[in-house]
Scaffold this motif. Structure first.
Motif, mmCIF file in Angstrom:
data_model
loop_
_atom_site.group_PDB
_atom_site.id
_atom_site.type_symbol
_atom_site.label_atom_id
_atom_site.label_comp_id
_atom_site.label_asym_id
_atom_site.label_seq_id
_atom_site.Cartn_x
_atom_site.Cartn_y
_atom_site.Cartn_z
ATOM 1 N N PRO A 1 -0.762 8.725 3.839
ATOM 2 C CA PRO A 1 -1.089 7.640 3.444
ATOM 3 C C PRO A 1 -0.420 6.358 3.220
ATOM 4 C CG PRO A 1 -0.969 9.184 1.557
ATOM 5 C CD PRO A 1 -0.723 9.751 2.748
ATOM 6 N N GLU A 2 -0.816 5.135 3.438
ATOM 7 C CA GLU A 2 -0.195 3.966 3.541
ATOM 8 C C GLU A 2 0.924 3.742 2.129
ATOM 9 O OE1 GLU A 2 -2.509 0.507 3.187
ATOM 10 O OE2 GLU A 2 -0.888 -1.118 3.268
ATOM 11 N N ASN A 3 0.373 4.194 1.061
ATOM 12 C CA ASN A 3 1.027 3.925 -0.526
ATOM 13 C C ASN A 3 2.153 4.838 -0.332
ATOM 14 O OD1 ASN A 3 -0.143 6.555 -0.573
ATOM 15 N ND2 ASN A 3 -1.166 6.047 -2.419
ATOM 16 N N HIS B 1 5.623 3.443 0.039
ATOM 17 C CA HIS B 1 6.036 2.406 -0.742
ATOM 18 C C HIS B 1 6.494 2.806 -2.316
ATOM 19 C CE1 HIS B 1 4.985 -0.723 1.743
ATOM 20 N NE2 HIS B 1 3.822 -0.156 2.161
ATOM 21 N N GLN C 1 3.229 -0.948 -9.266
ATOM 22 C CA GLN C 1 2.384 -1.411 -7.906
ATOM 23 C C GLN C 1 1.035 -1.450 -7.865
ATOM 24 O OE1 GLN C 1 4.251 0.410 -4.396
ATOM 25 N NE2 GLN C 1 6.361 0.879 -5.335
ATOM 26 N N PRO D 1 2.442 -3.776 -0.789
ATOM 27 C CA PRO D 1 2.172 -3.673 -2.228
ATOM 28 C C PRO D 1 2.584 -4.840 -2.954
ATOM 29 C CG PRO D 1 3.961 -2.432 -2.052
ATOM 30 C CD PRO D 1 3.582 -2.696 -0.579
ATOM 31 N N TRP E 1 -4.094 2.005 -6.375
ATOM 32 C CA TRP E 1 -3.023 2.209 -5.099
ATOM 33 C C TRP E 1 -2.175 3.595 -5.080
ATOM 34 C CZ3 TRP E 1 -1.316 0.255 -0.856
ATOM 35 C CH2 TRP E 1 -0.015 0.378 -0.448
ATOM 36 N N VAL F 1 -4.353 8.306 -4.219
ATOM 37 C CA VAL F 1 -4.381 9.380 -3.284
ATOM 38 C C VAL F 1 -2.915 9.690 -2.772
ATOM 39 C CG1 VAL F 1 -5.230 9.223 -0.836
ATOM 40 C CG2 VAL F 1 -6.522 8.102 -2.488
ATOM 41 N N PRO F 2 -2.935 11.044 -2.319
ATOM 42 C CA PRO F 2 -3.837 12.126 -2.476
ATOM 43 C C PRO F 2 -3.587 12.824 -3.921
ATOM 44 C CG PRO F 2 -1.922 12.692 -1.111
ATOM 45 C CD PRO F 2 -1.708 11.356 -1.733
#
Lengths: 383, 383
Positions: free
Chosen positions: A125-127, A130, B155, B162, B216, B219-220
């Motif tokens: 996942p994108e997060n 980061h 974040q 972010p 933000w 997941v997951p």
């Protein structure tokens, strides 16, 4: 190759013949009795070594850790103090676990698991790129290596509703854990440069996981019963100071991380793990390739002002490298099919009676090698 | 209406003028000093009342809880022992928290939040109807009512990556917590009939939540920094025995639950919560309507053999009813627009300086009412 020489000196808690729990340091195949050493005046830690867990000493902070370690080394070198043969020792959970946090910091593992569990979504996942994704696990079920792993029962996805019974997809996660000594006040942060001020040492972790239970329960609040039945740790906590020669540049991070995660020196630890399944070595996970470092994990864990307690354990998440023979879970190892063990048997997930042992080494000074002991467990049927 | 009469007698830990922490029981607007009572021979709990937390007494088990409570009631009725005016007491965290688990057991809350956070998916996931979804929170940041809530940084989703800074969507979750006294062995389960054997008492909880951070990160693997900065509990633990008249049939469950979650008597607790925001009552969440009961939560928490420790806290999840004025979070309260407080100001999420207080009552015997004290906190800016 000596793994437990004078450059290592990992801490543990032992007893002999059902006696009192005592703090000791492993020296080759003996345990140097620090409880006896402090009682005899050979070492002074203000009584912290005369307690049944490492917590009191861990709470004393970095200068005390360093001073005690230096003195232990002198004793071990001189042969002073009481050495108890390791074979005579029962080893116990070395510290009382306060909070247990589990990260998810191998990009290979996250990608492998994402492909398996979420085939219709991006595997990572994108997060994830980061922040070091983590969650809290159950501290009360962290147990020492050797504790039998009772196969958990629970719900899994079935036809037209949940099925119930013993887990059919019982798995491991080979991880590296970091043990917090120095606490912090609520509302303060640990900077990314603060690892060595707060982390006392490193311990091998097996975060046993029931994949069928986890897959059914984990949306939307994360893993719970699929993890909380047991987490095993090795009986030896290797002082962070013993790993001074094991730091190595961590993988470059792209996209760039936010400032609070940016270190002057972006370093990981060059630990080589080994996973044995019923005596067959099935994997060699490389810890040096972890995307998120322990320093970043600690900075993230406290960026919101969460306090640290002595005894907090944060684990790396499954250590997996890019190759099949480098993965830290059987979900990944057997994704393409079962593995054959040395006895000829085939395995996909753990069967009752199976034993898994994880070991690790790291480079020490002058070509020496640091050992981390072993975290082992045997699966037993629910009574 | 008396909330703290002889049918309630909640336990807490207090000190006076910076002195030693002592166990006490609230009797109207006084605290009966149980430390002094045990020292004076007025009550005998084998010294467990002469400790700075409730844990030692909680570990003694149900028969001891009942005997001590009966004796406390005699003392309070007779006016024996030392009464300290509540106004002179500083109140502390009443028990040392072992593991903290947070459930998600209001169907109204799950539905409301699902619509907001996951607008393109079913508001309640399929698994929710089959098991009480829960996750582990941070035990080390559970603090007593009155502790300032330092606005967390972290974040959140921004444009093209972010953003970072103080949370802009700081929220509450009004919850009811259950405190475990009697521990269990690893590998054993607590049946759905076992609540009263293991749970010592009930405590109000505010599970502060930073919605922007949570959205933000979650997941997951679920909520982490969006929750771990602070969880507040009321200073009073109401004994489960005091709530004998508060049990009420819980909502019928359809689809039918698995056997391990099926109780002979499917009962919830008839607690009425009240949430005040800067002195304005903004909600009255009804606890009786929770879909999953505490007995089911405890059975689920241990179905995989996870052990219980004395001091484990498991919370209900946000208590929300079907009406807007019955919701237990501001995410839900302000989903359709800001609320106006008594001073004329408008609010969507918490601003620095805001204070939230949660109270509750339950029916006692003979028309009496049981109070739960108050869990309150004021938001302060990060230093």
């Amino acid at each position: 190759m000596t793994l437990y020489g004078l450059d290592n000196l990992p801490y543990g808690v032992f007893s002999v013949d059902g006696g009192r729990r005592r703090i000791g340091v492993r020296v080759h195949d003996d345990v140097l009795d620090l409880d006896a050493a402090e009682a005899a005046g050979l070492i002074d830690a203000r009584g912290a070594l005369r307690t049944p867990t490492l917590n009191a000493h861990m709470a004393q902070g970095r200068a005390a850790w360093s001073a005690v370690r230096a003195r232990v080394r002198e004793l071990a070198r001189a042969g002073d103090g009481t050495l108890v043969p390791l074979a005579d020792c029962e080893l116990h959970l070395p510290f009382q676990v306060a909070d247990y946090v589990d990260f998810y910091s191998s990009a290979w593992h996250a990608s492998n698991v994402g492909k398996i569990l979420r085939p219709n979504q991006p595997d990572i996942p994108e997060n994830w790129w980061h922040l070091p994704i983590g969650y809290h696990g159950r501290a009360g079920t962290v147990t020492v290596s050797g504790t039998p792993i009772v196969r958990p029962w629970g719900q899994r996805r079935g036809d037209g509703g949940p099925a119930f019974g013993p887990s059919t997809r019982l798995d491991i996660e080979a991880e590296v854990g970091f043990v917090v000594g120095t606490p912090t006040r609520l509302g303060t942060r640990v900077p990314v440069s603060g690892l060595a001020d707060h982390v006392f040492g490193v311990v091998l972790v097996n975060d046993w996981s029931a994949r069928d239970i986890q897959a059914w329960e984990y949306v939307p609040l994360g893993p719970f019963c699929g993890k909380s039945f047991a987490t095993s740790v090795a009986p030896w906590v290797v002082p962070l100071e013993a790993l001074a020669h094991a730091w190595t540049p961590a993988p470059a991070q792209d996209p760039p991380v936010l400032d609070y995660l940016r270190a002057d020196e972006h370093l990981g630890l060059d630990l080589s793990l080994a996973v044995e399944w019923n005596g067959t070595r099935v994997s060699r996970p490389p810890f040096a390739g972890m995307y998120w470092t322990p320093a970043q994990q600690l900075a993230h864990l406290t960026v919101n002002g969460a306090s640290l307690c002595t005894g907090d354990l944060f684990a790396s998440g499954t250590v997996s490298g890019p190759q099949r023979e480098e993965v830290g879970s059987f979900l990944e190892l057997t994704a393409a099919g079962p593995v054959r063990l040395a006895d000829g048997s085939l395995r996909t997930f753990l069967e009752d009676g199976d034993t898994v042992s994880i070991t690790a080494t790291a480079p020490g000074p002058d070509g020496t090698t640091i050992g981390f002991g072993e975290v082992t467990g045997t699966v037993v049927k629910t009574a």
